[in-house]
Design a protein around this motif. Structure first.
Motif, short mmCIF file in Angstrom:
data_model
loop_
_atom_site.label_atom_id
_atom_site.label_comp_id
_atom_site.label_asym_id
_atom_site.label_seq_id
_atom_site.Cartn_x
_atom_site.Cartn_y
_atom_site.Cartn_z
N THR A 1 7.02 -7.14 37.15
CA THR A 1 7.26 -7.93 35.94
C THR A 1 6.00 -8.70 35.54
OG1 THR A 1 9.59 -8.19 36.57
CG2 THR A 1 8.72 -9.71 34.92
N THR A 2 5.33 -9.27 36.54
CA THR A 2 4.09 -10.00 36.26
C THR A 2 3.01 -9.07 35.72
OG1 THR A 2 4.64 -11.53 38.07
CG2 THR A 2 2.38 -11.55 37.27
N LEU A 3 2.88 -7.89 36.32
CA LEU A 3 1.87 -6.93 35.86
C LEU A 3 2.17 -6.45 34.44
CD1 LEU A 3 1.32 -4.80 39.09
CD2 LEU A 3 -0.22 -6.51 38.11
N ALA A 4 3.44 -6.19 34.14
CA ALA A 4 3.80 -5.75 32.79
C ALA A 4 3.45 -6.81 31.75
CB ALA A 4 5.29 -5.42 32.73
N GLN A 5 3.65 -8.08 32.10
CA GLN A 5 3.28 -9.15 31.17
C GLN A 5 1.77 -9.21 30.98
OE1 GLN A 5 3.75 -13.16 32.56
NE2 GLN A 5 4.43 -13.90 30.55
N LEU A 6 1.02 -9.05 32.08
CA LEU A 6 -0.44 -9.09 31.98
C LEU A 6 -0.98 -7.91 31.17
CD1 LEU A 6 -1.37 -10.19 35.62
CD2 LEU A 6 -1.36 -11.59 33.55
N ARG A 7 -0.30 -6.76 31.25
CA ARG A 7 -0.73 -5.60 30.46
C ARG A 7 -0.38 -5.75 28.99
NH1 ARG A 7 1.63 -2.58 34.81
NH2 ARG A 7 3.43 -2.23 33.44
N GLY A 8 0.45 -6.69 28.65
CA GLY A 8 0.88 -6.85 27.27
C GLY A 8 2.01 -5.93 26.88
N ASP A 9 2.69 -5.32 27.85
CA ASP A 9 3.81 -4.42 27.58
C ASP A 9 5.08 -5.27 27.50
OD1 ASP A 9 5.65 -2.42 27.40
OD2 ASP A 9 4.94 -1.28 29.13
N ALA A 10 5.37 -5.77 26.31
CA ALA A 10 6.46 -6.73 26.14
C ALA A 10 7.82 -6.13 26.46
CB ALA A 10 6.45 -7.28 24.71
N SER A 11 8.06 -4.88 26.04
CA SER A 11 9.38 -4.28 26.26
C SER A 11 9.64 -4.07 27.75
CB SER A 11 9.48 -2.96 25.51
OG SER A 11 8.47 -2.05 25.95
N THR A 12 8.65 -3.55 28.47
CA THR A 12 8.82 -3.36 29.92
C THR A 12 8.96 -4.70 30.63
OG1 THR A 12 7.54 -1.32 29.82
CG2 THR A 12 7.82 -2.32 31.98
#
Length: 868
Positions: A382-393
């Protein structure tokens, strides 16, 4: 312990019943089976019904009512479930699962009178049946050809007809009739009854033609190369959608998930098709991993929640795929689609599922047995998805994590609300010690934090910062319950903040990281339960258990804050030593003396005084001859109430005793220095002024040293630390903070009083100087005995050539002067060492006590300069 013993016996019986191995000769195989079985049983924390599956079944039952046109029954059923949820208990899933298991066609059997039909059927089943009755009922009792032998060697028209029937495609819903009777007169239902006459042969043939590629075999060309079967893009898309929904397909291998190599897409190069289809197949394989995980039963509640979350997301994914199929199968207008366009459409939906699949794969590949490992992986992803900017994931994973976490914290909530742990729960990171613990050690020793083999906390890593407060919250409840101050239901679930996605990750804080958002939300959740119980327990310790009075007693006894009471006790003790009382160590007399001295200040029923074995074994002359001899063995004990002992630990009491011993030794030296009366010797001082001047100089130096040290301890060490400790105890957040504050201040007293390990050489030199006071007084008494001014009822020393010998007749003038000069030289040497070492220690340290060491050195040197 009784539960563990019973569990071990039941495990032995289970192994004997299942394997036949006896427990008497415990072989290696039996031990291995026993250990593995016992561990498996213990690891099952909650052998509960999967409540997600129960509610899903109930929802399916309601849907079945509506499908069977029983909306009235469905509405009544839903109303009953809603009313049941208003009075929910933790055992409702088990009760509902039992009722579901007992149900029999609830759509049609909705009346209590149907139970009588069940009883009637049970009575009818008691009747015996024979094969003759069955044959007569089914109509084949008169069939003579039933048992006729068949010649399997001859070719018959039946076989050819069967071959023709076998050639009918599987997809076709039509069965072609053939004469199965062949002149046989059969009774009952025959194959002719199942014949369906085709209504549209052309549509059927077109359908069979389009699906012919499924049954085709690859052909070889003239060069011997195998030619792949060409498939239209529409069929490939349909196969992909079916494969992603977990259905069996022709294009993909069911076992490996890889695409079959005998097919390729029309009008597309093989390499291009291969790259695309293998990528999609890999995604399908990873989605299939999720479906298999969902289908595997789990006994642990938070793993059941994880399965339910994945199942919901898979259903949403399947519904989206079905909508694509519906759009392509029954288009409302002109529809153009390609493999790449469909793949691009489903890629955003696949991405979160692929992340979940990676988590499942990591869990299955690792050898770790932590059931919460998936929570850590969800948190990280979840933290990595937020850092990548992948809002839906990010939202997809965060919602799953929070849903599962709310189930995981159920034992945490139970512990923080009620202070209880199930003895069978080996998943929770707090456990109760099986050994019996004294009431005074209940805070430190009754409950422990579960550690892994590597020594880390057996909990998700993101919980470790809050684990200590969780640990203390339950202990607060336990202690309050023992004190009779616990109010059940005081920590209501309605007061705790929500941990759903909308509250943890609000839109207004979109720039904050997920760890910060979750940490803040979970901290609010803990504080909603922790702050109230901590404040209640702290107030109970001060008010109900009278912690302040206990600290006053410790201050009066060990820190000698009341000089009159301390002098009343110590002077009588020192008089016994001076008078050579052989039973000076009698504990009853000492206790009576202490109780008389401290009666206005403490509860004397809790006070006792004793002398250690080594102190009682030495002679009174040895006990009198040095401050190091008997005084360290004198021990004052004050029995504290067990709640107070939670704050005042054994380590802190040991520090109190060390300070008491130093103060006792210092008072012993001052008592000796004040023993001679100066004015009594004033008329005779002029007769031998040289001796008297040496005596007064030595006494003045020693008296300055003792009084300066006593003033330093009283004004700069004990009183400031005691006041600071009281102030910080009042504002402490919880019991652990109170324990830490008290321990820190007592340790600080030890360091500032030069009783720490770093200043051990300085302390020894200080005791040497205190021993010089005894040496000076013994020399004075010996000289007075020689002069005849005092009785010689005690041993005295004569110093000849540095050796001391015991005599009764006293000291000569020459020996007396030599002793005084030695005392003066020893004092100067010890004082110089003490002051230089104190200043060196102050320069080498940056602690708060370093400045006080410098002040002590200046105070001692000031007296030395005055004497010179």
């Amino acid at each position: 312990m009784a539960h563990a013993a019973q569990l071990g016996v039941l495990t032995e019986e289970l192994i004997e019943a299942a394997t036949g191995l006896s427990s008497k000769p415990r072989s290696e195989r039996y031990k291995a089976l026993y250990d593995a079985t016992l561990q498996t049983i213990k690891s099952q924390a909650y052998l509960r019904t999967n409540h997600f599956e129960v509610w899903s079944t109930l929802g399916g039952l309601e849907e079945r009512f509506r499908v069977n046109n029983r909306d009235d029954l469905a509405d009544a059923f839903r109303d009953s479930l809603n009313r049941l949820e208003e009075h929910a208990t933790k055992w409702h899933p088990e009760i509902l699962a039992l009722l579901l298991g007992l149900s029999d066609q609830p759509t049609f059997k909705t009346r209590l009178s149907d139970l009588y039909a069940v009883r009637l059927r049970e009575e009818q089943q008691k009747e015996t049946f024979s094969w003759e009755d069955v044959a007569r009922e089914d109509g084949w009792d008169e069939d003579e050809l039933l048992w006729r032998s068949i010649d399997y060697g001859r070719d018959s028209e039946d076989e050819s007809s069967q071959e023709e029937l076998d050639q009918v495609p599987i997809e076709s819903p039509i069965l072609y009739a053939h004469d199965v009777d062949r002149g046989l007169h059969k009774k009952g239902r025959t194959a002719a009854d199942c014949i369906i006459q085709p209504g549209n042969t052309e549509l059927l043939e077109a359908l069979q033609s389009t699906q012919q590629w499924r049954a085709e075999a690859p052909q070889k060309d003239d060069a011997g190369t195998v030619r792949k079967i060409a498939i239209s893009e529409m069929h490939i898309v349909r196969e992909i959608l079916s494969m992603l929904q977990g259905l069996k397909t022709t294009l993909f291998n069911d076992a490996t998930g890889l695409p079959e190599p005998n097919f390729h897409m029309q009008h597309v190069a093989w390499e291009t098709y291969k790259a695309v289809i293998h990528t999609i197949a890999e995604s399908g394989r990873r989605v299939l991993l999720l479906r298999r995980f969902v289908g595997h039963p789990q006994a642990i509640p938070h793993l059941q929640a994880f399965q339910d979350c994945i199942a919901k997301r898979l259903r949403d994914f399947d519904a989206r795929l079905s909508r694509i199929e519906a759009r392509l199968a029954a288009p409302t207008g002109e529809v153009m689609f390609t493999l790449l366009s469909v793949n691009g459409e489903i890629a955003p939906w696949l991405q979160p599922l692929l992340v979940l699949s990676n988590i499942i794969a990591q869990i299955q590949e690792t050898s770790r047995s932590d059931t919460f490992r998936y929570l850590e992986l969800l948190y990280d992803e979840t933290t990595l998805a937020q850092l990548r900017g992948d809002a839906s994931t990010y939202e997809f994973l965060a919602r799953i994590f929070l849903e599962c976490f709310q189930v995981y914290i159920r034992p945490i909530r139970h512990w923080m609300d009620e202070g209880r742990i199930s003895s069978e729960n080996e998943i929770f990171f707090i456990f109760e010690s099986s050994a019996k613990v004294p009431m005074s050690n209940i805070w430190q020793d009754r409950f422990k934090l579960r550690q892994t083999a590597e020594g880390t906390l057996h909990a998700p890593k993101f919980l470790k910062p809050a684990a200590h407060r969780i640990y203390n919250a339950g202990k607060n409840i336990v202690v309050l319950r023992l004190l009779g101050k616990y109010e059940p239901g005081s920590s209501s679930a309605a007061e705790e903040p929500s941990l759903d996605f909308e509250h943890v990750c609000p839109e207004c804080l979109g720039l904050a990281t997920f760890p910060d958002l979750f940490g803040a939300a979970f901290n609010r959740w803990i504080q909603s339960k922790y702050r109230k119980t901590s404040t209640t327990l702290k107030d109970a310790l001060f008010e109900m258990c009278d912690l302040s009075s206990a600290l006053d007693a410790l201050q009066a006894l060990y820190l000698m804050s009341d000089g009159f009471a301390a002098a009343s006790f110590t002077d009588r003790l020192f008089d016994k030593l001076e008078n050579l009382n052989p039973v000076w160590y009698d504990r009853f007399a000492l206790a009576g003396t202490a109780q008389d001295a401290f009666m206005p200040l403490v509860d004397t029923s809790r006070l006792s005084v004793s002398v250690g074995v080594q102190g009682t074994r030495m002679t009174v002359s040895d006990a009198r001859g040095s401050v190091r001899a008997a005084l360290p063995h004198l021990r004052i004990d004050y029995r504290l109430a067990w709640p107070v002992q939670i704050v005042v630990s054994e380590e802190s009491l040991a520090n109190y005793r060390s300070i008491f011993t130093l103060l006792l030794q210092l008072r012993r030296a001052i008592h000796i220095l004040h023993k001679p009366r100066i004015l009594d010797n004033y008329p005779t001082d002029d007769e031998n002024w040289g001796e008297r001047a040496l005596f007064y100089a030595a006494r003045g130096n020693l008296l300055w040293f003792c009084t300066a040290l006593q003033s330093y301890l009283a004004t700069l060490v004990l009183e400031p630390n005691e006041m600071g400790m009281r102030r910080d105890l009042v504002v402490a957040e919880d019991v652990d903070s109170m324990i830490s504050v008290h321990a820190a201040y007592t340790k600080q007293m030890i360091e500032q009083a030069c009783l720490g390990s770093r200043l051990a050489p300085i302390r020894e030199r200080m005791l040497d100087i205190l021993d010089l006071t005894i040496k000076l007084e013994q020399a004075r008494e010996a000289k007075a005995a020689m002069d005849g001014s005092e009785p010689s009822h005690v041993f005295r020393q004569e110093y000849e050539g540095g050796e001391g010998t015991m005599r009764e007749d006293g000291l000569t003038s020459e020996s007396y002067v030599r002793v005084l000069e030695e005392i003066k030289a020893d004092f100067d040497k010890h004082l110089s060492f003490i002051c230089s070492e104190l200043k060196g220690a102050a320069r080498a340290s940056s602690d708060a006590q370093s400045a006080k060491w410098d002040i002590l050195a200046d105070m001692l040197q000031a007296g030395d300069r005055g004497g010179k």
